[in-house]
Design a protein around this motif. Structure first.
Motif, mmCIF file in Angstrom:
data_model
loop_
_atom_site.group_PDB
_atom_site.id
_atom_site.type_symbol
_atom_site.label_atom_id
_atom_site.label_comp_id
_atom_site.label_asym_id
_atom_site.label_seq_id
_atom_site.Cartn_x
_atom_site.Cartn_y
_atom_site.Cartn_z
ATOM 1 N N ARG A 202 -2.445 -9.902 -3.146
ATOM 2 C CA ARG A 202 -3.203 -10.033 -2.069
ATOM 3 C C ARG A 202 -3.597 -8.525 -1.467
ATOM 4 O O ARG A 202 -4.496 -8.076 -0.900
ATOM 5 N N ALA A 203 -2.315 -7.790 -1.473
ATOM 6 C CA ALA A 203 -2.626 -6.276 -1.192
ATOM 7 C C ALA A 203 -3.604 -5.493 -1.697
ATOM 8 O O ALA A 203 -4.153 -4.772 -1.457
ATOM 9 N N VAL A 204 -3.543 -5.783 -3.041
ATOM 10 C CA VAL A 204 -4.680 -5.285 -3.979
ATOM 11 C C VAL A 204 -5.892 -5.844 -3.571
ATOM 12 O O VAL A 204 -6.736 -4.698 -3.552
ATOM 13 N N ARG A 819 -11.123 8.340 -1.187
ATOM 14 C CA ARG A 819 -10.199 9.106 -2.002
ATOM 15 C C ARG A 819 -8.749 8.806 -1.740
ATOM 16 O O ARG A 819 -7.909 8.351 -2.449
ATOM 17 N N THR A 820 -8.419 8.895 -0.352
ATOM 18 C CA THR A 820 -7.064 8.755 0.414
ATOM 19 C C THR A 820 -6.640 7.064 -0.249
ATOM 20 O O THR A 820 -5.436 7.146 -0.669
ATOM 21 N N LEU A 821 -7.455 6.404 0.197
ATOM 22 C CA LEU A 821 -7.170 4.895 0.294
ATOM 23 C C LEU A 821 -7.101 4.689 -1.504
ATOM 24 O O LEU A 821 -6.203 3.400 -1.938
ATOM 25 N N ALA A 822 -7.901 4.961 -2.036
ATOM 26 C CA ALA A 822 -8.106 4.722 -3.734
ATOM 27 C C ALA A 822 -6.653 5.170 -4.285
ATOM 28 O O ALA A 822 -5.976 4.691 -5.396
ATOM 29 N N HIS A 823 -6.001 6.448 -3.862
ATOM 30 C CA HIS A 823 -5.005 7.154 -4.556
ATOM 31 C C HIS A 823 -3.759 6.205 -3.916
ATOM 32 O O HIS A 823 -2.860 5.932 -4.678
ATOM 33 N N GLY A 825 -3.768 3.017 -3.558
ATOM 34 C CA GLY A 825 -3.875 1.754 -3.972
ATOM 35 C C GLY A 825 -3.459 1.663 -5.520
ATOM 36 O O GLY A 825 -3.335 0.894 -6.074
ATOM 37 N N ARG A 826 -3.108 2.960 -6.110
ATOM 38 C CA ARG A 826 -2.860 2.929 -7.483
ATOM 39 C C ARG A 826 -1.603 2.061 -7.794
ATOM 40 O O ARG A 826 -1.506 1.312 -8.606
ATOM 41 N N GLU A 827 -0.528 2.609 -6.769
ATOM 42 C CA GLU A 827 0.662 2.095 -7.059
ATOM 43 C C GLU A 827 0.826 0.687 -6.743
ATOM 44 O O GLU A 827 1.451 -0.156 -7.548
#
Length: 1016
Positions: A202-204, A819-823, A825-827
């Motif tokens: 759900r978080a992803v 870019r901040t949100l995508a970074h 979301g990787r982990e």
């Protein structure tokens, strides 16, 4: 855990108390539990389980008939088990719920609740631990280290269950193993991992939704600027799929690259619009300057023409302005003397008024009988008298207050005296009433005190009448059933005798039949003699006698069944009658009825007396409260009357003293207040006369001073008389009008001078002198329109550039957020992927090829331990041929794996399915599996020592050799320090095992005995 002693009473098939000494049975480490079918062998195991856990195994608990049907009606079902565990010795006593005969119950029985008592032997004596069911259960579970399910699988080994377990499928084994080993915590781990994986997913998804929203907002900004659209999101992957945001917008396109491209396009568009806005602003400025210059020239020449016209009008009004200026000068010189003129008139009017007022007051003074010539002396005298009288007014007011209070206190005194007399009369009557009530209460108290006991006796007597009636009915029924039972028993004995007679006849007739076939010289088939001196004669044929014997036997057996049925009815009726006798039903009916009537009458009389006593006590209490209240009122009235009498005497003395003091000051007036009012009137009239004379003198002096001041001012101002001054003074309106006209003329002159000296008019005059005239109206309007259109175009292009700047800032901010949100979301995506794979694996799906869950994996390890422990015994039982082996081979058609069992034939080296074993082999494998499971569960339960085992029926399927091997294995358990109890009917085992616990079945219940040798 070792069992030492078991006592059973009124439990299961055991009606009378039974004592089992397991220490005696366990002397050789192995004993046999045998008995006829239905005798109660399993009930002994049930009693042990009930004592330890308060319930019996399996479906037997659902019947809830633990009390023996053979026991006497008043016998309490009870089980006592003495055992030792963990180095401590305990004794637990339990009784299940049962219906006890009641002496007063309507249906004859009272439910007795279950009871429990736990004792521990400490320092040579038994110490009570607890008598609460829950506390005893918790204590025993802690001591034993096993729940009931584990105990019945570890200590009491049911062979049928383990044979089914041996052949069952993986899912069926899973249920049993999970109950025994308690692996629910691993299922909780599976659920927790699944929950964490769902939360991470759900978080992803939320992260992907936010990224998609940012991209859509960037595309929206692109649309607002009417730029050509880049790759749309309809055909591409979502930013959260597979490789994440790195491959999000169209085939092979990176969303961040797309964002960078859009950002560059927006900045370029912003620069282009800025340039166009600057160019438009320059054109607008130039056209506006041209229009403003033409407009200013036209305005300058217009102002020059208007100024010339105003100058002409000012020159025409100059003579009138000079005349007004002269008139205002005369008015101002005359206005200086207006104050003196007004003062002369005002003082003259005031003098006349003062003279009239002084004459009127002199007349009033004369009418009042006062001397008008000496008003000032009379005024001082009146003032002095007023001061004295006014100082004594407070004493007169105090006298009036004392008089009013005296009247009030006299009324209060009379009222209190009357109230005291009335309350005294009431008190006397109330005391008489109390004495009357007390005399009525005294004879009722003894009878009312016996009400509870008399009512209890009445209820008991009524119940006894019913019990006596039921006893008579039950006695008659018992007599009838007894007679019927005697008749049936006599008939059965007669039929039995007839059957025996027929059988004896058949046996005797058999001799005749044998004699009929004897031949001289041939040996007898019975004795072998060749001589037959006295052969018997046959009465009937063998066939008819056998048929007659069979019919007699059937009649006898039918009579026996009927006799058993009547015997059961007789036993039931006897139990009912015994219960009624215990409740007093054997008393004479007439005597019971007489007791009931007497008890009812006595209870009615006591009940009536109690009601009357309660009413009289309530009245006595009310009268006592009333007496106390009236006594308080009487005491209060007496005290109040005394206080009022003292106050009246004191007030009379104060009133007489004040009247004597004030009599001289009144001077014939009714009161000091009235005399003071008369004196105040005289003082006011005299004061007015004095003030009027003084005012007249002051007005005369003011009039003379005003006339002298005016004469002096006329001489200095140049006017001849006062009338000439009045003629030159103008009205305020005329003065304001003249001043305004003169000020307007001077102001206009100053403005025109400043106007013609200004740069605009000087420049306009110069332009007019050289012929530079302003534009025409239509030309000026055309110049204005061009400038306005240019300004509108500049504003529109500036607005467009501002919007582009805002969009550029927004796109840059959104790209940074993306870019901040995508970074960030990787982990979470990596964690969600890891948790999903882990959850799938522990659930037995995904990459888990064996379809084995975490719970199954743990149980598979336990089953592997069980197989190893079981194989140690199976090798001995099967003469080294068979072992059990756990297998985690993949199941067919995607079924779950991990709980497989197979048999290894060591003679052939082949592995076989457990279902291929023969009956005896299955028994040995099942017994080995049960013993191995007991060992493993014992270790799992915390290393509890299991020193007593019970193995249920199943030995009849073994041949002689196999039985020998199984017995050797069981004796090996005994060698390890355990006591093993075997439940079996096999005769071989009765001969091998000398220590036996025999359960003997009887018509009135079973009993037990310990035998140390096989009975002959």
């Amino acid at each position: 855990m070792r069992i030492h002693r078991l006592d059973i009473e009124a439990f299961g098939p055991f009606a009378t108390p039974q004592h089992i000494d397991f220490d005696q049975l366990s002397a050789q480490g192995l004993f046999l539990l045998n008995g006829a079918t239905g005798a109660g062998k399993t009930s002994i195991l049930d009693a042990i389980c009930f004592a330890l856990y308060g319930s019996v195994p399996g479906v037997r608990q659902e019947g809830k008939r633990l009390r023996s049907d053979h026991a006497a009606p008043g016998a309490e079902p009870r089980v006592v088990c003495e055992f030792s565990a963990r180095g401590r010795r305990f004794e637990v006593t339990r009784s299940p719920a049962w219906d006890r005969p009641s002496a007063r119950g309507r249906n004859g029985f009272t439910t007795q609740q279950a009871k429990t008592l736990l004792r521990e032997r400490e320092a040579g004596s038994w110490e009570e631990k607890s008598s609460r069911n829950d506390e005893v259960g918790a204590e025993l579970s802690d001591v034993l280290g096993m729940d009931r399910e584990q105990f019945t699988r570890v200590v009491m080994l049911p062979q049928g269950d383990f044979a089914a377990f041996l052949r069952s499928k993986a899912n069926d084994r899973l249920d049993l193993l999970q109950k025994l080993f308690g692996t629910q915590r691993f299922e909780a781990v599976e659920r927790q991992l699944l929950k964490q994986a769902a939360e991470a997913t759900r978080a992803v998804e939320e992260n992907a939704s936010e990224l998609k929203l940012l991209l859509e907002r960037v595309a929206s900004e692109q649309d607002h600027l009417n730029l050509p659209a880049a790759t749309t999101p309809a055909s591409g992957k979502e930013p959260n799929q597979d490789s994440g945001h790195e491959s999000g917008w169209g085939p092979g396109q990176d969303p961040e690259a797309w964002l960078a491209g859009v950002e560059a396009e927006v900045k370029a568009e912003w620069k282009r619009r800025q340039d166009k806005a600057a160019e438009a602003e320059s054109v607008s400025t130039r056209l506006l300057e041209q229009f403003q210059e033409a407009q200013e020239r036209s305005l300058r020449h217009g102002r020059l023409g208007a100024a010339m016209q105003r100058r002409v009008l000012l020159e025409l009004g100059a003579p009138r302005a000079m005349e007004n200026k002269e008139t205002l000068g005369k008015h101002r010189r005359a206005a200086v003397l207006s104050g003196q003129l007004e003062a002369v008139v005002s003082t003259a009017r005031k003098f006349e008024a003062a003279a009239v007022r002084a004459a009127g007051i002199r007349e009033k003074v004369g009418e009042a009988g006062l001397d008008a010539a000496t008003t000032d002396v009379a005024l001082e005298t009146v003032k002095a008298v007023c001061a004295v009288v006014e100082a004594r007014l407070s004493d007169e007011q105090r006298l009036e207050a004392i008089t009013d209070r005296l009247a009030t206190m006299r009324g209060d005194l009379a009222e209190h005296q009357a109230s005291a007399g009335a309350s005294a009369s009431v008190l006397e009557q109330l005391r008489v009433d109390v004495s009357t009530v007390e005399s009525e209460i005294q004879p009722l108290e003894p009878l009312a005190g016996e009400l509870t006991e008399l009512e209890r006796e009445a209820v008991g007597a009524a119940e006894l009448v019913g019990i006596v009636a039921r006893h008579a009915t039950a006695s008659r029924e018992l007599d009838g059933i007894t007679r019927e039972h005697l008749q049936a028993r006599t008939a059965s004995q007669d039929l039995r005798q007839k059957w025996l007679d027929v059988r004896e006849l058949r046996l005797a007739n058999a001799a005749g039949e044998l004699a009929a076939v004897l031949e001289s010289g041939k040996p007898c088939a019975v004795c072998g003699s060749e001589e037959h001196p006295n052969p018997a004669e046959a009465v009937q044929t063998a066939l008819s006698l056998a048929q007659e014997e069979e019919e007699a036997k059937e009649r006898f057996e039918a009579s026996e069944k009927a006799l058993e049925s009547i015997a059961e009815q007789l036993s039931s009726a006897a139990q009912v009658l015994a219960g009624l006798v215990a409740q007093g039903g054997s008393v004479d009916a007439a005597e019971a009825e007489s007791k009931r009537v007497s008890a009812h009458e006595a209870a009615s009389a006591a009940r009536k007396a109690a009601g009357e006593l309660e009413r009289l006590r309530a009245r006595h209490e009310a009268l006592s409260k009333r007496i106390a209240l009236v006594q308080q009122e009487h005491d209060a009235s007496v005290n109040a009357a005394a206080r009022a009498s003292s106050a009246v005497h004191l007030l009379q003395e104060q009133c007489a003293a004040l009247e004597t003091e004030l009599a001289g000051l009144k001077d014939g007036f009714p009161s000091l207040r009235e005399r003071l009012e008369a004196l105040m009137a005289e003082r006011g009239l005299l004061q007015a006369a004095v003030d009027a004379e003084r005012g007249l003198e002051q007005a005369k002096q003011a009039c003379e001073d005003a006339a002298a001041s005016l004469e002096k001012a006329l001489a200095e101002s140049g006017f001849v008389s006062a009338d000439e001054v009045r003629r030159e003074i103008l009205s305020p309106a005329d003065v304001v009008g003249l001043e305004k006209d003169l000020a307007d003329f001077e102001a206009e002159s100053s403005r025109l001078d400043e106007l013609f000296a200004g740069e605009d008019l000087v420049l306009a005059a110069k332009e007019a002198s050289v012929g530079e005239l302003p534009l025409a109206e239509d030309e000026l309007a055309e110049s204005k329109l061009l400038a306005s259109n240019a300004a509108d175009d500049a504003r529109a292009k500036a607005l467009s550039a501002g919007l582009a700047e805002k969009s550029a800032d927004t796109v840059a901010r959104l790209a940074k957020e993306y870019r901040t949100l995508a970074h960030a979301g990787r982990e979470p995506r990596n964690r969600a992927h890891m948790l999903a794979e882990l959850a799938d694996s522990v659930r037995g799906s995904g990459d888990n090829n064996y379809r084995m869950s975490l719970n199954t994996y743990v149980l598979a390890a336990r089953l592997e331990q069980v197989a190893i422990a079981a194989s140690e015994r199976l090798v001995a039982m099967s003469d080294g041929r068979y072992t059990l082996q756990h297998t985690d081979a993949k199941a067919a058609r995607g079924a779950k794996s991990g709980l497989g069992l197979e048999v290894v034939d060591e003679w052939t080296g082949q592995r076989r399915d457990t279902s291929t074993l023969s009956g005896g082999e299955s028994f040995m494998a099942s017994l080995s599996l049960a013993l191995g499971l007991a060992d493993v569960v014992q270790q799992e339960a915390g290393g509890v020592d299991i020193e007593t085992l019970f193995v249920d029926e199943g030995f009849g399927s073994l041949d002689e050799q196999s039985l020998e091997q199984v017995m050797d294995a069981l004796e090996g358990l005994r060698d390890g320090g355990r006591v093993v109890g075997l439940v079996s009917h096999v005769g071989e085992m009765k001969q091998r095992i000398t220590n036996q616990l025999q359960v003997i079945k009887g018509r009135h219940g079973s009993s037990v005995r310990i035998a140390e040798a096989v009975p002959v």
